[in-house]
Design a protein around this motif. Structure first.
Motif, PDB file in Angstrom:
ATOM      1  N   GLY A  67       0.763  -1.235   0.000  1.00  0.00           N
ATOM      2  CA  GLY A  67       0.000   0.000   0.000  1.00  0.00           C
ATOM      3  C   GLY A  67       0.794   1.285   0.000  1.00  0.00           C
ATOM      4  N   VAL A  68       2.090   1.232  -0.193  1.00  0.00           N
ATOM      5  CA  VAL A  68       2.899   2.450  -0.178  1.00  0.00           C
ATOM      6  C   VAL A  68       2.421   3.372  -1.304  1.00  0.00           C
ATOM      7  CG1 VAL A  68       5.218   3.401  -0.536  1.00  0.00           C
ATOM      8  CG2 VAL A  68       4.898   1.354   0.852  1.00  0.00           C
ATOM      9  N   GLY A  69       2.084   4.599  -0.943  1.00  0.00           N
ATOM     10  CA  GLY A  69       1.643   5.573  -1.927  1.00  0.00           C
ATOM     11  C   GLY A  69       0.167   5.515  -2.257  1.00  0.00           C
ATOM     12  N   VAL A  70      -0.590   4.683  -1.533  1.00  0.00           N
ATOM     13  CA  VAL A  70      -2.028   4.534  -1.784  1.00  0.00           C
ATOM     14  C   VAL A  70      -2.800   4.924  -0.534  1.00  0.00           C
ATOM     15  CG1 VAL A  70      -3.875   2.897  -2.310  1.00  0.00           C
ATOM     16  CG2 VAL A  70      -1.647   2.668  -3.435  1.00  0.00           C
ATOM     17  N   GLU A  71      -3.860   5.703  -0.727  1.00  0.00           N
ATOM     18  CA  GLU A  71      -4.755   6.043   0.371  1.00  0.00           C
ATOM     19  C   GLU A  71      -6.146   5.543   0.001  1.00  0.00           C
ATOM     20  OE1 GLU A  71      -6.222   9.882   3.025  1.00  0.00           O
ATOM     21  OE2 GLU A  71      -4.942  10.206   1.291  1.00  0.00           O
ATOM     22  N   LEU A  72      -6.686   4.646   0.806  1.00  0.00           N
ATOM     23  CA  LEU A  72      -8.047   4.170   0.610  1.00  0.00           C
ATOM     24  C   LEU A  72      -8.974   5.125   1.348  1.00  0.00           C
ATOM     25  CD1 LEU A  72      -7.369   0.402   1.327  1.00  0.00           C
ATOM     26  CD2 LEU A  72      -7.547   1.510  -0.907  1.00  0.00           C
ATOM     27  N   ILE A  73     -10.063   5.531   0.714  1.00  0.00           N
ATOM     28  CA  ILE A  73     -10.976   6.506   1.314  1.00  0.00           C
ATOM     29  C   ILE A  73     -12.344   5.862   1.514  1.00  0.00           C
ATOM     30  CG2 ILE A  73     -12.050   8.770   1.063  1.00  0.00           C
ATOM     31  CD1 ILE A  73      -9.663   9.451  -0.846  1.00  0.00           C
ATOM     32  N   LEU A  74     -12.804   5.895   2.745  1.00  0.00           N
ATOM     33  CA  LEU A  74     -14.111   5.353   3.110  1.00  0.00           C
ATOM     34  C   LEU A  74     -14.996   6.507   3.555  1.00  0.00           C
ATOM     35  CD1 LEU A  74     -15.955   2.914   3.768  1.00  0.00           C
ATOM     36  CD2 LEU A  74     -14.888   2.878   6.023  1.00  0.00           C
ATOM     37  N   SER A  75     -16.069   6.774   2.798  1.00  0.00           N
ATOM     38  CA  SER A  75     -17.023   7.832   3.150  1.00  0.00           C
ATOM     39  C   SER A  75     -18.121   7.250   4.014  1.00  0.00           C
ATOM     40  CB  SER A  75     -17.645   8.427   1.883  1.00  0.00           C
ATOM     41  OG  SER A  75     -16.664   9.049   1.101  1.00  0.00           O
ATOM     42  N   VAL A  76     -18.402   7.910   5.121  1.00  0.00           N
ATOM     43  CA  VAL A  76     -19.410   7.424   6.069  1.00  0.00           C
ATOM     44  C   VAL A  76     -20.399   8.538   6.395  1.00  0.00           C
ATOM     45  CG1 VAL A  76     -17.875   5.682   7.068  1.00  0.00           C
ATOM     46  CG2 VAL A  76     -17.960   7.962   8.071  1.00  0.00           C
ATOM     47  N   GLU A  77     -21.583   8.138   6.833  1.00  0.00           N
ATOM     48  CA  GLU A  77     -22.623   9.107   7.197  1.00  0.00           C
ATOM     49  C   GLU A  77     -22.240   9.913   8.434  1.00  0.00           C
ATOM     50  OE1 GLU A  77     -25.361   9.969   5.599  1.00  0.00           O
ATOM     51  OE2 GLU A  77     -25.103   8.491   4.013  1.00  0.00           O
ATOM     52  N   ILE A  94      -5.369   4.395  14.998  1.00  0.00           N
ATOM     53  CA  ILE A  94      -5.557   5.759  14.502  1.00  0.00           C
ATOM     54  C   ILE A  94      -4.195   6.382  14.201  1.00  0.00           C
ATOM     55  CG2 ILE A  94      -6.394   8.082  15.059  1.00  0.00           C
ATOM     56  CD1 ILE A  94      -8.620   6.705  16.696  1.00  0.00           C
ATOM     57  N   GLU A  95      -4.036   6.815  12.959  1.00  0.00           N
ATOM     58  CA  GLU A  95      -2.780   7.417  12.519  1.00  0.00           C
ATOM     59  C   GLU A  95      -2.840   8.930  12.671  1.00  0.00           C
ATOM     60  OE1 GLU A  95       0.217   9.289  10.373  1.00  0.00           O
ATOM     61  OE2 GLU A  95      -1.843   9.421   9.693  1.00  0.00           O
ATOM     62  N   SER A  96      -4.002   9.521  12.409  1.00  0.00           N
ATOM     63  CA  SER A  96      -4.163  10.958  12.624  1.00  0.00           C
ATOM     64  C   SER A  96      -5.565  11.218  13.176  1.00  0.00           C
ATOM     65  CB  SER A  96      -3.918  11.755  11.339  1.00  0.00           C
ATOM     66  OG  SER A  96      -4.854  11.427  10.354  1.00  0.00           O
ATOM     67  N   PRO A  97      -5.681  12.126  14.134  1.00  0.00           N
ATOM     68  CA  PRO A  97      -6.967  12.370  14.792  1.00  0.00           C
ATOM     69  C   PRO A  97      -7.973  13.055  13.873  1.00  0.00           C
ATOM     70  CG  PRO A  97      -5.321  13.924  15.560  1.00  0.00           C
ATOM     71  CD  PRO A  97      -4.609  12.955  14.662  1.00  0.00           C
ATOM     72  N   ILE A  98      -9.211  13.046  14.307  1.00  0.00           N
ATOM     73  CA  ILE A  98     -10.282  13.671  13.538  1.00  0.00           C
ATOM     74  C   ILE A  98     -10.008  15.165  13.395  1.00  0.00           C
ATOM     75  CG2 ILE A  98     -11.805  14.120  15.496  1.00  0.00           C
ATOM     76  CD1 ILE A  98     -14.106  13.067  13.573  1.00  0.00           C
ATOM     77  N   PHE A 108     -10.406  11.381   9.515  1.00  0.00           N
ATOM     78  CA  PHE A 108      -9.269  10.890  10.288  1.00  0.00           C
ATOM     79  C   PHE A 108      -8.693   9.708   9.535  1.00  0.00           C
ATOM     80  CE2 PHE A 108     -12.929   8.571  11.786  1.00  0.00           C
ATOM     81  CZ  PHE A 108     -12.488   7.294  12.096  1.00  0.00           C
ATOM     82  N   ARG A 109      -7.479   9.304   9.909  1.00  0.00           N
ATOM     83  CA  ARG A 109      -6.808   8.201   9.216  1.00  0.00           C
ATOM     84  C   ARG A 109      -6.519   7.068  10.182  1.00  0.00           C
ATOM     85  NH1 ARG A 109      -7.030  13.180   6.625  1.00  0.00           N
ATOM     86  NH2 ARG A 109      -6.314  12.998   4.510  1.00  0.00           N
ATOM     87  N   VAL A 110      -6.624   5.844   9.645  1.00  0.00           N
ATOM     88  CA  VAL A 110      -6.279   4.644  10.409  1.00  0.00           C
ATOM     89  C   VAL A 110      -5.345   3.783   9.566  1.00  0.00           C
ATOM     90  CG1 VAL A 110      -8.444   4.631  11.726  1.00  0.00           C
ATOM     91  CG2 VAL A 110      -8.293   3.316   9.612  1.00  0.00           C
ATOM     92  N   ILE A 111      -4.649   2.886  10.239  1.00  0.00           N
ATOM     93  CA  ILE A 111      -3.757   1.942   9.578  1.00  0.00           C
ATOM     94  C   ILE A 111      -4.285   0.541   9.849  1.00  0.00           C
ATOM     95  CG2 ILE A 111      -1.388   1.090   9.389  1.00  0.00           C
ATOM     96  CD1 ILE A 111      -1.734   4.076   8.626  1.00  0.00           C
ATOM     97  N   ASP A 112      -4.485  -0.246   8.782  1.00  0.00           N
ATOM     98  CA  ASP A 112      -5.001  -1.597   8.965  1.00  0.00           C
ATOM     99  C   ASP A 112      -3.870  -2.546   9.374  1.00  0.00           C
ATOM    100  OD1 ASP A 112      -3.716  -2.720   6.695  1.00  0.00           O
ATOM    101  OD2 ASP A 112      -5.584  -3.432   5.825  1.00  0.00           O
ATOM    102  N   GLY A 115      -0.788  -2.481   7.229  1.00  0.00           N
ATOM    103  CA  GLY A 115      -0.164  -1.204   6.950  1.00  0.00           C
ATOM    104  C   GLY A 115      -0.861  -0.379   5.888  1.00  0.00           C
ATOM    105  N   TYR A 116      -2.012  -0.824   5.399  1.00  0.00           N
ATOM    106  CA  TYR A 116      -2.760  -0.021   4.434  1.00  0.00           C
ATOM    107  C   TYR A 116      -3.294   1.231   5.136  1.00  0.00           C
ATOM    108  CZ  TYR A 116      -2.603  -3.992   1.219  1.00  0.00           C
ATOM    109  OH  TYR A 116      -2.188  -5.004   0.397  1.00  0.00           O
ATOM    110  N   TYR A 117      -3.224   2.359   4.450  1.00  0.00           N
ATOM    111  CA  TYR A 117      -3.567   3.676   4.972  1.00  0.00           C
ATOM    112  C   TYR A 117      -4.995   4.004   4.543  1.00  0.00           C
ATOM    113  CZ  TYR A 117      -2.603   8.724   5.747  1.00  0.00           C
ATOM    114  OH  TYR A 117      -2.588  10.022   6.178  1.00  0.00           O
TER     115      TYR A 117
END
Length: 124
Positions: A67-77, A94-98, A108-112, A115-117
């Motif tokens: 996943g280096v260089g890839v950001e997965l984006i999940l949109s939520v209500e 949690i990699e970065s706070p809300i 906000f960002r999380v790491i699976d 290591g996927y971002y």
């Protein structure tokens, strides 16, 4: 149009738990080597990286750098709800706070486990 993503993971059961219980994706099918999640028009397939042949492109590129260089984006209500849930259950992912972003989204960002971002963001 449907968007499909396949992530190769080291420990399928650990990754299924992460995406199902922590990120709250909908698991629709699972086998010994893969799991399929579906939300609206997005499909996420997790596949055990142990099924890859030694000469597979990903093995040649070093699976340690997934996943280096890839950001997965999940949109939520309700991004605040998801942030609170993850903070209460597994704050270490949690990699970065809300934060409210200048472009109008709150995210906000999380790491699976592999290591996927992942950016979890408000819809809109």
């Amino acid at each position: 149009m449907a968007f499909k993503i396949e992530l190769f993971v080291e420990d399928l059961h650990q990754s299924v738990r992460f995406y199902k219980e922590i990120v709250a994706c909908s698991l629709v099918k699972q086998s010994e080597s893969s799991a399929l999640f579906k939300n609206e028009d997005t499909f996420l397939l997790l596949t055990a990286d142990s099924i890859l042949d030694e000469d597979h492109y990903f093995r040649r590129r070093n699976l340690a750098n997934k996943g280096v260089g890839v950001e997965l984006i999940l949109s939520v209500e309700d991004v605040n709800y998801h942030y609170k849930q993850i903070t209460n259950v597994t704050p270490e992912v949690i990699e970065s706070p809300i934060k409210h972003q200048s472009w109008g989204a709150t995210d906000f960002r999380v790491i699976d486990p592999d290591g996927y971002y992942i950016r979890i963001t408000s819809k809109g």
